[in-house]
Write an enzyme that holds these catalytic residues in place. Structure first.
Site, PDB file in Angstrom:
ATOM      1  N   HIS A 195       0.559  -1.407  -0.061  1.00  0.00           N
ATOM      2  CA  HIS A 195       0.625  -0.137   0.203  1.00  0.00           C
ATOM      3  C   HIS A 195       0.910   1.017   0.112  1.00  0.00           C
ATOM      4  CE1 HIS A 195      -3.922  -1.737   0.389  1.00  0.00           C
ATOM      5  NE2 HIS A 195      -3.160  -2.711   1.875  1.00  0.00           N
ATOM      6  N   CYS A 490       0.197  -3.197 -17.476  1.00  0.00           N
ATOM      7  CA  CYS A 490      -0.227  -2.058 -16.345  1.00  0.00           C
ATOM      8  C   CYS A 490       0.341  -2.212 -15.154  1.00  0.00           C
ATOM      9  CB  CYS A 490      -2.354  -2.588 -16.754  1.00  0.00           C
ATOM     10  SG  CYS A 490      -1.943  -4.809 -16.474  1.00  0.00           S
TER      11      CYS A 490
END
Length: 565
Positions: A195, A490
């Site tokens: 994160h 991606c």
């Protein structure tokens, strides 16, 4: 294996996860109060009052997190809302209340023990659920602070800018980072797909993770220079170096909507989006389209799948922001870190290697069929050029089945994500069936290196610069060239300007990233010709470690230093 071996006491090394250079004084994360005592026991006539205090503390913490969620958008809001839900979770709060009533434990101690039991259950489940144990510890510490009146743990609230140093950052802490005050981030734990790393990139904050000894060697007030591209932290930098870092940090590069190398080779620079708010940001940033539209936002926190009508409306709100531009829609990537009760099994021993991504169609084929129907409906109404791809494809047969399913719904451009090494090695025959491939470097790295991407202790392995991973990227591009099919990236690797040059050199035709990275990646590519891209990619592939690959490429690309990257 140490990620912080330094050539001198003034230089610490880790894994650079968000490029850029920044300098400032160290400010460490406020630590939690620690383990509370079990005694004195609560007098019997005060037990209900103490139980009510625990419930009230949980409500206050949840409300504060919900209020904070209202000040941010996208993934940051989701992280805060998820933590708020955990603060009000009846298993945690109810367990603490029962310990107060049954054992007369003080509220703080009851919370500590109840949270420990929940965290242990999650850890036993492994994978994504084990990662959630970190969230439980964060909520526990907030509840205890609320109950005891101690300072709330987390990011310090300081008026002047600083470099944030921590063992690791809880998701709620990362969601509340203010890029106007946090100049850089340094953590002991974490990896390229944590994160901390993902949000640092989205906010444009330089970050280095996996820095052993950071919290003991970097004390409050110490002036440091953080290089998020090279993965270094220098203590007591020279005034000239500090001035140069501040100059580069002040520079804001915009993207003109046209990705290309110095000699004119077209490279599509696209954005990753996960909801309508993210799509607006991507469109405003000049992205040439969307290389990864994550559709999970329609499904998360649901006990039943959303209707075709509801899905179509949600997808249309994203697609309509890119009229005439390519939008690559990824079908539902449930499982592992995104369990959903109507398609996944919460009892799987190893969810990362279980029924996830396209594999969920075996258990619930109607969910995929309904989603494809919704995508087709939205595509017909929005005016975007819609491509569709499936996650976690591993075989030629799976590719054929997915392409056929897309065809049944009139979706003519069907591709696959390359996240599993077998798909990279079978890229030729897979791309004889599919129209394109998009490499998800986060999972490809995890599976190639057999390293859980959320474990900070494995940050050195969970690095897309690993030569083994780059060789799988190369194999995929060779398969694409063999079949005259485009191959994009991606994963988070596309947002690293230095690694973007390597990916283009390996044959990648499009790069999709957080919108914040578009300007930097475009600037580096525009200063580098295709021959140089190819030569440095060869050096990276032939290197023997991720650190060597990163170092040799950065040495050959002086434009990175010129741009402060």
């Amino acid at each position: 294996m140490s990620s912080s071996a330094a050539s001198s006491e003034e230089l610490l090394r880790g894994v650079g996860v968000s490029p850029g250079r920044a300098a400032g004084p160290v400010a460490q994360v406020r630590p939690p109060a620690g383990e509370p005592p079990s005694y004195p026991l609560v007098p019997q006539d005060q037990v209900e009052d103490e139980a009510a205090r625990v419930t009230a503390a949980a409500e206050a913490v949840a409300a504060a997190l919900e209020d904070a969620a209202g000040t941010v958008e996208g993934e940051r809001r989701e992280l805060l809302e998820t933590t708020a839900q955990m603060a009000a979770d009846p298993t945690l709060v109810g367990g603490a209340v029962e310990l107060v009533r049954g054992e007369r434990l003080p509220g703080p101690r009851a919370v500590w023990q109840a949270a420990g039991a929940v965290a242990e259950q999650l850890a036993d489940l492994g994978g994504y659920m084990a990662e959630r144990a970190r969230d439980v510890a964060d909520v526990r510490n907030r509840l205890i602070a609320q109950l005891t009146g101690a300072p709330m743990p987390g990011v310090p609230q300081r008026r002047d800018p600083y470099v944030l140093v921590a063992v690791d950052l809880a998701p709620a802490d990362t969601a509340l980072l203010d890029p106007g005050r946090v100049r850089a981030i340094v953590t002991v734990e974490g990896g390229p797909t944590s994160h901390t790393a993902i949000l640092a990139r989205s906010l444009g904050i330089p970050a280095v993770v996996g820095v052993e000894g950071a919290t003991t060697r970097l004390t409050d007030g110490t002036e440091v220079l953080v290089d998020g591209g090279a993965g270094t932290v220098e203590t007591d930098p020279s005034p000239e170096a500090v001035a140069a870092a501040r100059t580069s940090a002040a520079a804001s590069r915009t993207f003109d909507g046209h990705g290309r190398t110095a000699d004119g080779q077209e490279i599509e620079l696209l954005a990753n989006v996960g909801d309508p708010a993210g799509a607006r940001v991507a469109a405003e940033s000049g992205a040439q389209g969307v290389g990864l539209f994550r559709t999970e936002f329609c499904f998360l926190d649901r006990t039943e799948e959303p209707s075709v009508e509801e899905q179509a409306a949600a997808y249309r709100s994203v697609l309509e922001q890119f009229p005439g531009k390519k939008v690559v829609v990824r079908t539902l990537d449930a499982g592992a870190d995104k369990p959903l009760p109507f398609v996944t099994d919460a009892e799987e021993a190893n969810p990362a290697l279980g029924v996830r991504g396209l594999r969920t169609a075996r258990r619930a084929p109607e969910v995929l069929e309904n989603q494809l129907s919704a995508i087709a409906r939205a595509a017909g109404e929005a005016g975007a050029e819609v491509w569709v791809m499936a996650p976690m494809v591993a075989t030629v047969a799976e590719t054929e089945e997915f392409v056929a399913a897309c065809g049944r719904h009139g979706l003519g451009t069907a591709g696959v994500m390359v996240e599993v090494p077998s798909a990279a090695l079978l890229a030729g025959p897979i791309l004889a069936r599919a129209d394109f491939a998009s490499i998800g470097t986060n999972d490809l790295t995890q599976y190639a290196m057999a390293a859980d991407r959320v474990l900070g202790s494995l940050a050195e392995l969970s690095d897309p610069w690993q030569p083994a991973v780059l060789r799988l990227v190369e194999a995929t591009c060779l398969g694409g060239a063999q079949q005259s099919r485009p191959v994009g990236v991606c994963g988070e690797a596309a947002a690293d300007p230095a690694l973007a040059v390597v990916l283009v050199g390996l044959g990648v035709t499009s790069l999709s990233m957080t919108p914040r990275a578009l300007g930097d990646v475009a600037a580096v590519l525009a200063a580098t010709d295709l021959a140089t891209c190819r030569s440095v990619s060869r050096l990276a592939v032939d290197a023997e470690s991720a650190a060597d690959a990163r170092a040799v490429v950065r040495e050959k690309l002086p434009v990175l230093a010129d741009l402060g990257l």
